[in-house]
Design an enzyme around this catalytic site. Structure first.
Site: not given
Length: 484
Positions: A222-223, A321, A351
């Site tokens: 996917d990268g 994304n 966070d």
């Protein structure tokens, strides 16, 4: 929108009841003598004269509003600002007309110099059924970009095989990154030397290839698709992704049948999924740090954030994304304010927060507890990361809204932001992140169709709803046996 454009719009709206289709009132300017073939227009009725006077009074009131607007313009404010944001306190509290479509911009239908969506004559209001979106070519493709996962020796042979097929059999111009072409394994292969000398190389950040690529082929996980998206900040050529990585949620094609699959794409009429992207702006030093502790009491985004001229745009890019805002190395909770179309929605204490596309809903957002959304759903997801609140649930907002993220005045530390896991930088008081849906999607070519491919990825990659099957009940006449 400039004041001159705004004035013309006001004039048009004031004169709409005097237009020719209504045929009510004659204009005071002289007109040429009508032809004898046409009948003379009758005199205006009293009712239409009253309507004309009302329209004239409306026009006078709008001219007065424009004069007041020019008189009260904030120092240093450009003319293209929305006039509703700088008139008076009463005007600020009144409802504003939306400046953009709630469902997001209509996506561009041309991808690169030669690819586009096959027109569908049955579409209504220029909105096609996603299942009918088919890829076609205005001209035969010539230039192909191959993106290969680096630091993976197992992809060297598939890469050489694909390059040889495209150069020798298809007579294509193949583009690769310079670091890929300079790979020591390729340079040592004498049989591949003739093909390697015909490859066109480029360097990210130095060479612009956005106007010369017709098709992108990804070899890896996917990268590689995320990296392909980052190379094209406007129109993106069609992307064909082969599953040669670890997860492969976005790579539906198997490399074993690459010749057949590539031939089908070159012939055209392939199914595609338009993966929406986020248009992101990072604006630094929107106002002086000394005044950063002041917040508007009515929850409206201050004018200093609404003005694109109040700060310096340090980064503007397209994200496939997600945009992740987190607390970074600090041990304190992150404390950021989230605005939607200029209105304060909530403050995120935890966070961090994830703003993702439907494509990104199966990535970091899924790990943070968000729902998984099909990429053809027009939406933006907002997902908190470990919020210090039991009631903070992930939300989905329309694709056309603009989200603005700033540090809360009460924040004890700075925040950090990253875009698809890259270009990480610090966000301080006075900085702002503006996010909305881009009109340049990523046209991802489907292996079967956009519905089957997505559910196949859910089942194969994420093992969605996988459990041991429940056994059926044995047939029995005594219903009490079912309790055992």
């Amino acid at each position: 929108m400039s004041l001159e454009v705004f004035r013309r719009r006001m004039d048009n709206s004031a004169g709409c009841s005097l237009s020719e289709p209504d045929g009510a009132v004659s204009r005071p300017t002289a007109r040429p003598q009508a032809s004898s073939k046409h009948r003379e227009r009758p005199a205006a009725s009293p009712r239409r004269r009253r309507e004309a006077k009302k329209s004239q009074r409306r026009g006078d009131g709008q001219e007065q509003l424009l004069r007041e607007l020019e008189r009260r313009r904030l120092p240093g404010q450009r003319e293209h600002l929305e006039p509703s944001g700088s008139v008076s306190d009463a005007a600020e509290s009144s409802p504003k007309r939306r400046a953009h479509f709630l469902h997001g911009p209509y996506p561009a239908t041309h991808f690169g110099p030669k690819a586009c969506i096959l027109p569908n004559p049955t579409s209504v209001m220029h909105i096609q059924d996603p299942a009918s979106q088919r890829l076609t070519w205005n001209k035969p493709p010539v230039n192909v970009l191959i993106i290969r996962k680096i630091r993976d020796d197992s992809l060297v042979e598939p890469f050489k095989e694909l390059c040889r097929f495209l150069v020798e059999e298809k007579q294509m111009m193949v583009y690769v990154e310079r670091r890929v072409a300079d790979d020591g394994t390729l340079s040592k292969d004498e049989n591949f030397g003739s093909i390697r000398n015909q490859l066109c190389t480029f360097r990210e950040g130095y060479d612009d290839i956005s106007d010369c690529i017709d098709l992108i082929i990804c070899l890896g996980g996917d990268g590689t698709l995320l990296y392909a998206s980052s190379l094209f900040q406007a129109s993106v050529p069609p992307v064909m992704a082969f599953h040669l990585g670890s997860l492969g949620f976005l790579t539906p094609f198997k490399f074993e049948s690459y010749k057949t699959e590539v031939d089908k794409v070159f012939e055209g009429n392939a199914a595609i999924t338009l993966r929406s992207r986020l248009k992101v702006k990072v604006v630094k030093e929107m106002f002086e740090r000394a005044g950063s502790q002041q917040r508007e009491h009515n929850g409206v985004l201050p004018h200093r954030y609404a003005s694109s001229e109040a700060g310096k745009v340090t980064l503007q890019l397209q994200v496939l994304n997600e945009v992740v805002v987190d607390r970074g190395p600090s041990s304190y909770l992150s404390n950021v304010d989230l605005y939607l179309d200029g209105r304060l929605i909530t403050s995120v204490q935890g966070d961090g927060v994830i703003v993702s596309t439907p494509t990104g809903s199966t990535a970091y957002a899924a790990a943070a507890g968000a729902s998984m959304i099909h990429p053809n759903v027009p939406a933006i997801m907002v997902t908190p990361i470990c919020p210090h609140s039991l009631s903070f649930r992930p939300i989905v907002v329309p694709a056309g809204v603009e989200l603005t993220i700033t540090l809360s005045p009460d924040a004890r530390n700075t925040a950090w932001v990253s875009f698809d896991g890259r270009k990480r930088q610090e966000i301080q008081h006075g900085d702002c992140i503006k996010i909305t849906t881009s009109c340049y999607p990523v046209p991802s070519i489907c292996c079967h169709d956009l519905v089957y491919d997505w559910f196949e990825s859910l089942a194969q990659c994420l093992h969605w709803n996988v459990r041991k099957r429940q056994s059926r009940l044995a047939e029995t006449s005594d219903s009490s046996d079912t309790e055992n």
